[in-house]
Write a protein that holds these residues in place. Structure first.
Motif, PDB file in Angstrom:
ATOM      1  N   GLY A  51       1.303 -11.220  -6.246  1.00  0.00           N
ATOM      2  CA  GLY A  51       0.114 -10.388  -6.233  1.00  0.00           C
ATOM      3  C   GLY A  51      -0.993 -10.989  -7.078  1.00  0.00           C
ATOM      4  O   GLY A  51      -0.870 -12.078  -7.651  1.00  0.00           O
ATOM      5  N   ARG A 121       0.694  -0.462  -5.491  1.00  0.00           N
ATOM      6  CA  ARG A 121       0.769  -0.796  -4.084  1.00  0.00           C
ATOM      7  C   ARG A 121      -0.490  -0.295  -3.375  1.00  0.00           C
ATOM      8  O   ARG A 121      -1.176   0.595  -3.876  1.00  0.00           O
ATOM      9  CB  ARG A 121       2.008  -0.150  -3.462  1.00  0.00           C
ATOM     10  CG  ARG A 121       3.305  -0.583  -4.093  1.00  0.00           C
ATOM     11  CD  ARG A 121       3.628  -2.012  -3.759  1.00  0.00           C
ATOM     12  NE  ARG A 121       4.931  -2.415  -4.304  1.00  0.00           N
ATOM     13  CZ  ARG A 121       5.456  -3.598  -4.162  1.00  0.00           C
ATOM     14  NH1 ARG A 121       4.799  -4.535  -3.495  1.00  0.00           N
ATOM     15  NH2 ARG A 121       6.639  -3.882  -4.680  1.00  0.00           N
ATOM     16  N   PRO A 122      -0.815  -0.850  -2.223  1.00  0.00           N
ATOM     17  CA  PRO A 122      -2.009  -0.374  -1.513  1.00  0.00           C
ATOM     18  C   PRO A 122      -1.913   1.123  -1.237  1.00  0.00           C
ATOM     19  O   PRO A 122      -0.892   1.603  -0.746  1.00  0.00           O
ATOM     20  CB  PRO A 122      -2.007  -1.196  -0.215  1.00  0.00           C
ATOM     21  CG  PRO A 122      -0.618  -1.727  -0.086  1.00  0.00           C
ATOM     22  CD  PRO A 122      -0.126  -1.913  -1.481  1.00  0.00           C
ATOM     23  N   ARG A 131      -4.195  -2.061   5.633  1.00  0.00           N
ATOM     24  CA  ARG A 131      -2.858  -2.079   5.052  1.00  0.00           C
ATOM     25  C   ARG A 131      -1.977  -3.130   5.719  1.00  0.00           C
ATOM     26  O   ARG A 131      -1.117  -3.733   5.069  1.00  0.00           O
ATOM     27  CB  ARG A 131      -2.209  -0.699   5.184  1.00  0.00           C
ATOM     28  CG  ARG A 131      -2.823   0.360   4.280  1.00  0.00           C
ATOM     29  CD  ARG A 131      -2.182   1.715   4.526  1.00  0.00           C
ATOM     30  NE  ARG A 131      -0.741   1.663   4.380  1.00  0.00           N
ATOM     31  CZ  ARG A 131      -0.099   1.784   3.224  1.00  0.00           C
ATOM     32  NH1 ARG A 131      -0.793   1.966   2.114  1.00  0.00           N
ATOM     33  NH2 ARG A 131       1.202   1.736   3.180  1.00  0.00           N
ATOM     34  N   LYS A 133      -2.734  -5.988   6.568  1.00  0.00           N
ATOM     35  CA  LYS A 133      -3.054  -7.323   6.056  1.00  0.00           C
ATOM     36  C   LYS A 133      -2.351  -7.612   4.737  1.00  0.00           C
ATOM     37  O   LYS A 133      -2.295  -8.769   4.303  1.00  0.00           O
ATOM     38  CB  LYS A 133      -4.562  -7.473   5.879  1.00  0.00           C
ATOM     39  CG  LYS A 133      -5.339  -7.408   7.182  1.00  0.00           C
ATOM     40  CD  LYS A 133      -6.835  -7.578   6.940  1.00  0.00           C
ATOM     41  CE  LYS A 133      -7.614  -7.522   8.257  1.00  0.00           C
ATOM     42  NZ  LYS A 133      -9.066  -7.677   8.047  1.00  0.00           N
ATOM     43  N   PHE A 134      -1.841  -6.581   4.072  1.00  0.00           N
ATOM     44  CA  PHE A 134      -1.160  -6.776   2.802  1.00  0.00           C
ATOM     45  C   PHE A 134       0.201  -7.423   3.042  1.00  0.00           C
ATOM     46  O   PHE A 134       0.985  -6.964   3.881  1.00  0.00           O
ATOM     47  CB  PHE A 134      -0.977  -5.445   2.077  1.00  0.00           C
ATOM     48  CG  PHE A 134      -2.183  -5.022   1.280  1.00  0.00           C
ATOM     49  CD1 PHE A 134      -2.198  -5.168  -0.091  1.00  0.00           C
ATOM     50  CD2 PHE A 134      -3.289  -4.500   1.914  1.00  0.00           C
ATOM     51  CE1 PHE A 134      -3.311  -4.773  -0.819  1.00  0.00           C
ATOM     52  CE2 PHE A 134      -4.402  -4.104   1.195  1.00  0.00           C
ATOM     53  CZ  PHE A 134      -4.417  -4.249  -0.176  1.00  0.00           C
ATOM     54  N   LYS A 135       0.494  -8.447   2.274  1.00  0.00           N
ATOM     55  CA  LYS A 135       1.779  -9.125   2.350  1.00  0.00           C
ATOM     56  C   LYS A 135       2.707  -8.597   1.262  1.00  0.00           C
ATOM     57  O   LYS A 135       2.253  -7.933   0.323  1.00  0.00           O
ATOM     58  CB  LYS A 135       1.588 -10.640   2.199  1.00  0.00           C
ATOM     59  CG  LYS A 135       0.767 -11.263   3.318  1.00  0.00           C
ATOM     60  CD  LYS A 135       0.638 -12.770   3.124  1.00  0.00           C
ATOM     61  CE  LYS A 135      -0.168 -13.388   4.262  1.00  0.00           C
ATOM     62  NZ  LYS A 135      -0.315 -14.865   4.092  1.00  0.00           N
ATOM     63  N   TRP A 138       1.816  -7.961  -2.705  1.00  0.00           N
ATOM     64  CA  TRP A 138       0.393  -7.796  -2.956  1.00  0.00           C
ATOM     65  C   TRP A 138       0.137  -6.424  -3.594  1.00  0.00           C
ATOM     66  O   TRP A 138       0.803  -5.437  -3.273  1.00  0.00           O
ATOM     67  CB  TRP A 138      -0.394  -7.923  -1.667  1.00  0.00           C
ATOM     68  CG  TRP A 138      -0.546  -9.355  -1.216  1.00  0.00           C
ATOM     69  CD1 TRP A 138       0.212 -10.411  -1.586  1.00  0.00           C
ATOM     70  CD2 TRP A 138      -1.507  -9.852  -0.288  1.00  0.00           C
ATOM     71  NE1 TRP A 138      -0.202 -11.543  -0.956  1.00  0.00           N
ATOM     72  CE2 TRP A 138      -1.267 -11.240  -0.155  1.00  0.00           C
ATOM     73  CE3 TRP A 138      -2.544  -9.282   0.442  1.00  0.00           C
ATOM     74  CZ2 TRP A 138      -2.040 -12.047   0.685  1.00  0.00           C
ATOM     75  CZ3 TRP A 138      -3.304 -10.075   1.273  1.00  0.00           C
ATOM     76  CH2 TRP A 138      -3.056 -11.451   1.387  1.00  0.00           C
ATOM     77  N   VAL A 140      -3.011  -3.777  -5.768  1.00  0.00           N
ATOM     78  CA  VAL A 140      -4.396  -3.427  -6.072  1.00  0.00           C
ATOM     79  C   VAL A 140      -4.503  -3.259  -7.585  1.00  0.00           C
ATOM     80  O   VAL A 140      -3.729  -2.498  -8.181  1.00  0.00           O
ATOM     81  CB  VAL A 140      -4.808  -2.129  -5.347  1.00  0.00           C
ATOM     82  CG1 VAL A 140      -6.218  -1.708  -5.760  1.00  0.00           C
ATOM     83  CG2 VAL A 140      -4.718  -2.304  -3.847  1.00  0.00           C
TER      84      VAL A 140
END
Length: 418
Positions: A51, A121-122, A131, A133-135, A138, A140
């Motif tokens: 991240g 987390r997102p 969402r 697109k988050f691997k 990852w 925030v």
């Protein structure tokens, strides 16, 4: 018919080879631990985090620079003679960290990267296309925080960890090691200034962003201890900060400082402080010096034993052994062969009937082997059975092998019922 074997020699050897290969694979998997399958990418600030706040980018950058980088999940990694990089979490125990730093004074240099960001987390309110697109790993970044435990470290390591938020018209500049640039945010972490510390990186206001511990002049630490460095603002080292070329160059300069200008090429990133520690086990220790020599000797001995197991030491032994002793078996076989050759089968009936009378009388508890007494006792015990005298007479009166066998079997059945 000869008795078969479950496996041939080749099949047995194949089973042993496959079992040994699986054993080696098990050892490798145990030794790999959480690294097998990429474990550890949980969105936190450590060397396995991918991240914004993780340090995977730093490990790859150092590997590209030619350093020998190790991500250690074992307490043994804390004793590395190379540069040890610690990434303690926010809830670190200052006494335990202070004890570790004291041990490192006589082992090797240490770089401590302090945490900064709260990561999440997102959030579910994000649009689904965002969402997706988050691997894995990852996060925030939500808020920066200062730490209290650095003030509780033992001397000469203790300092105050402070947070400053710049105004909108202030630039988050920095300089050090002959380099300069901009920090990624206006929330800056720095340390208090002390005479026993040496600043290495500064912000635009002159605050210390990184320092080296000197110790009191003329003290044992000042004279002999390996260097200990602190990076107060991790935005020079995390994946977020390394996106800028100038900050990446400053981080490389800080690592060169910790490696005595490149004299040390081994760098160990510790993960035990972040909860990824794994205790040593006997299987992995068996394949490490100094136990490796004993393990090799044991494997060689097993190989020799296995080779000898495939060699015949003598004639194959029978599965259950002879039913009776060898001498008696041979005597019976010779006697039976003599009767067979002489065709005197009629001689077998009377002796076998007398032997059966003795056995049945013993089972009935009779003192005499008299036929009448046996019949009377049988009539009381087994009233529905054919009398003994009739069965014995039938055996004694025949000389055909089939009839002899049938009459003898009738006597044996009676004995078995009793």
């Amino acid at each position: 018919m000869s008795q078969g074997v479950a496996f041939s020699r080749g099949g047995t050897l194949a089973l042993l080879a496959v079992g040994f290969a699986l054993f080696l694979a098990l050892i490798w998997l145990i030794a790999s631990g959480d690294e097998f399958g990429g474990g550890g990418n949980n969105g936190q600030a450590h060397a396995a985090g991918k991240g914004l706040n993780g340090y995977v980018g730093l490990t790859r950058l150092l590997e590209a620079e030619g350093y020998d980088v190790t991500r250690s999940r074992s307490p043994a990694g804390l004793e590395s003679e190379g540069l040890l990089v610690l990434t303690p979490p926010p809830a670190t125990d200052p006494e335990e960290l202070g004890e570790l730093l004291r041990k490192r004074e006589n082992i090797g240099p240490t770089l401590i990267i302090l945490p900064k960001w709260s990561a999440e987390r997102p959030p579910p309110i994000l649009p689904s296309e965002v969402r997706q697109k988050f691997k894995p790993g990852w996060v925030v970044l939500t808020d920066a925080y200062e730490l209290e435990w650095p003030t509780k470290l033992p001397a000469p390591y203790a300092f105050e960890h402070k947070l400053e938020t710049l105004e909108a018209d202030e630039e988050p500049g920095w300089d050090g090691f002959g380099l300069s640039g901009q920090l990624p945010t206006r929330r800056i972490l720095f340390t208090s200034e002390k005479d026993i510390h040496e600043p290495l990186l500064f912000d635009a206001a002159g605050h210390w962003l990184a320092l080296r511990v000197l110790g009191e002049e003329d003290s044992d630490y000042y004279q002999d201890a390996h260097w200990t460095l602190f990076l107060a603002d991790p935005d020079f080292a995390n994946n977020y900060g390394l996106a800028d070329e100038a900050r990446a160059a400053a981080m490389l300069a800080l690592v060169r400082e910790g490696t005595y200008q490149g004299d040390i090429t081994d760098i160990t990133f510790d993960l035990t402080l972040n909860g990824f520690g794994a205790s040593e086990n006997l299987l992995t220790l068996a394949f490490r010096p100094p136990f490796l020599a004993a393990t090799l000797c044991l494997l060689l001995a097993l190989l020799i034993i296995g080779w000898r197991a495939f060699q015949r030491f003598g004639p194959a032994a029978t599965g259950n052994g002879p039913a009776i002793a060898f001498g008696k078996e041979r005597l019976i076989a010779n006697g039976a062969g003599l009767i067979l050759r002489a065709r005197r089968f009629g001689l077998l009936g009377a002796p076998y009937a007398a032997l059966s009378a003795r056995r049945i009388a013993d089972r009935l508890g009779l003192a005499r082997h008299d036929t009448g007494a046996i019949d009377a006792a049988l009539a009381r015990r087994l009233p529905n059975e054919e009398p003994f005298s009739r069965r014995a007479a039938r055996l004694e009166s025949t000389d055909r092998p089939a009839d002899i066998l049938s009459a003898a079997q009738a006597l044996d059945d009676l004995t078995a019922k009793l």
